[in-house]
Design an enzyme around this catalytic site. Structure first.
Site, PDB file in Angstrom:
ATOM      1  N   ASP A 145       0.858  -1.180   0.000  1.00 41.97           N
ATOM      2  CA  ASP A 145       0.000   0.000   0.000  1.00 41.97           C
ATOM      3  C   ASP A 145       0.891   1.226   0.000  1.00 41.97           C
ATOM      4  O   ASP A 145       1.942   1.250   0.642  1.00 41.97           O
ATOM      5  CB  ASP A 145      -0.983   0.006   1.172  1.00 41.97           C
ATOM      6  CG  ASP A 145      -0.329  -0.113   2.526  1.00 41.97           C
ATOM      7  OD1 ASP A 145      -0.147   0.925   3.189  1.00 41.97           O
ATOM      8  OD2 ASP A 145      -0.015  -1.248   2.940  1.00 41.97           O
ATOM      9  N   ASP A 179      -9.360   3.442   6.043  1.00 42.23           N
ATOM     10  CA  ASP A 179      -8.204   3.391   6.928  1.00 42.23           C
ATOM     11  C   ASP A 179      -8.582   3.995   8.285  1.00 42.23           C
ATOM     12  O   ASP A 179      -8.772   5.209   8.406  1.00 42.23           O
ATOM     13  CB  ASP A 179      -7.059   4.172   6.273  1.00 42.23           C
ATOM     14  CG  ASP A 179      -5.767   4.124   7.076  1.00 42.23           C
ATOM     15  OD1 ASP A 179      -5.794   3.712   8.247  1.00 42.23           O
ATOM     16  OD2 ASP A 179      -4.721   4.521   6.525  1.00 42.23           O
ATOM     17  N   GLU A 185      -7.322   4.542  11.993  1.00 46.63           N
ATOM     18  CA  GLU A 185      -6.168   4.546  12.891  1.00 46.63           C
ATOM     19  C   GLU A 185      -6.029   5.942  13.491  1.00 46.63           C
ATOM     20  O   GLU A 185      -6.942   6.758  13.418  1.00 46.63           O
ATOM     21  CB  GLU A 185      -4.896   4.152  12.129  1.00 46.63           C
ATOM     22  CG  GLU A 185      -4.590   5.015  10.910  1.00 46.63           C
ATOM     23  CD  GLU A 185      -3.299   4.630  10.228  1.00 46.63           C
ATOM     24  OE1 GLU A 185      -2.276   4.576  10.943  1.00 46.63           O
ATOM     25  OE2 GLU A 185      -3.304   4.384   8.992  1.00 46.63           O
TER      26      GLU A 185
END
Length: 252
Positions: free
Chosen positions: A49, A138, A140
């Site tokens: 990624d 994503d 986080e």
């Protein structure tokens, strides 16, 4: 005798059969993309990624190094678009890398629906072309000031909006610790989203409570791949190449 003369002298029925065969071969050549031309029994395909942090990428070299799939950063929050997304997404495609986009979530800044729409409109959509993975969310960088209940609602809002826009289940990228802290080990996505788990330096990842297993595993943030000058996140896929293609194409 030249070819043109030979063709003119062929019986009409034989000429029709010959032309049909030539057209069929041409059609098969168009339909056989780089992604489908390889053995589908390859186990645990390797992936990466990337974002603009990796700089210019030689995707042909990346593919030649054995990388079969990638997620590429497209967006963040509701205004940021990764400046290298367009080049990465296009060049990965032509190199035969099965790729998808990812969105870096900022749940404290706007609703899940708002960010999902921004993502889908800025490269995160999906097409059935044998080389496009569903987009990834994503999750986080802390809980962004949201309670566990609010975070659950935010994720579901993003998921529902993305699915309505694309017809696909968004991939969830996270860690076991983030999922525990910020959602309270919520089980609400277990039957909705495939899991892309991050867990570095171990032989097997910790799967967040609430998911049955992992689909992709980011096993290092310090990998090396030909075609990329610096460090890069590396990933395993949990299954064969046939399963990777099934995820890309939304087939059983």
């Amino acid at each position: 005798m030249d070819v043109a003369t030979t063709v003119r002298r062929l019986p009409r029925r034989l000429l029709t059969i010959l032309l049909s065969a030539i057209m069929a071969v041409g059609t098969l050549a168009v339909l056989s993309s780089p992604a489908s031309a390889e053995p589908t029994t390859n186990a645990n395909p390797e992936g990466i990624d990337v974002s603009h942090y990796q700089g210019a990428i030689n995707w042909s070299s990346v593919r030649a190094a054995g990388i079969e799939f990638a997620w590429i950063k497209a967006t963040e929050s509701t205004t940021y678009k990764d400046p290298r997304f367009g080049a990465n997404y296009t060049n990965a495609y032509y190199a035969g890398v099965i790729r998808g986009a990812y969105h870096f979530a900022r749940p404290g800044q706007s609703s899940g629906a708002t960010q999902a729409n921004f993502f889908a409109s800025s490269g995160g959509a999906w097409s059935a072309d044998n080389l496009t993975l569903p987009g990834a969310l994503d999750l986080e960088a802390g809980c962004h000031g949201l309670s566990q209940t609010s975070m659950r609602n935010w994720i579901l809002d993003f998921y529902n909006t993305y699915k309505a826009r694309t017809g696909r289940d968004v991939i969830i990228y996270t860690t076991a610790s983030w999922w525990s802290s910020c959602t309270g080990n919520w089980t609400g996505m277990a039957t909705r989203s495939p899991l892309w788990v991050a867990h570095w330096g171990v032989s097997s990842p910790n799967v967040p409570t609430g998911f049955p297993t992992w689909t992709a595993w980011q096993f290092t943030d310090n990998g090396r791949v030909n075609g990329i000058s610096g460090a890069v996140d590396r990933n395993h896929f949990n299954g064969t190449r046939a399963r990777l293609l099934a995820l890309a194409n939304n087939t059983p």
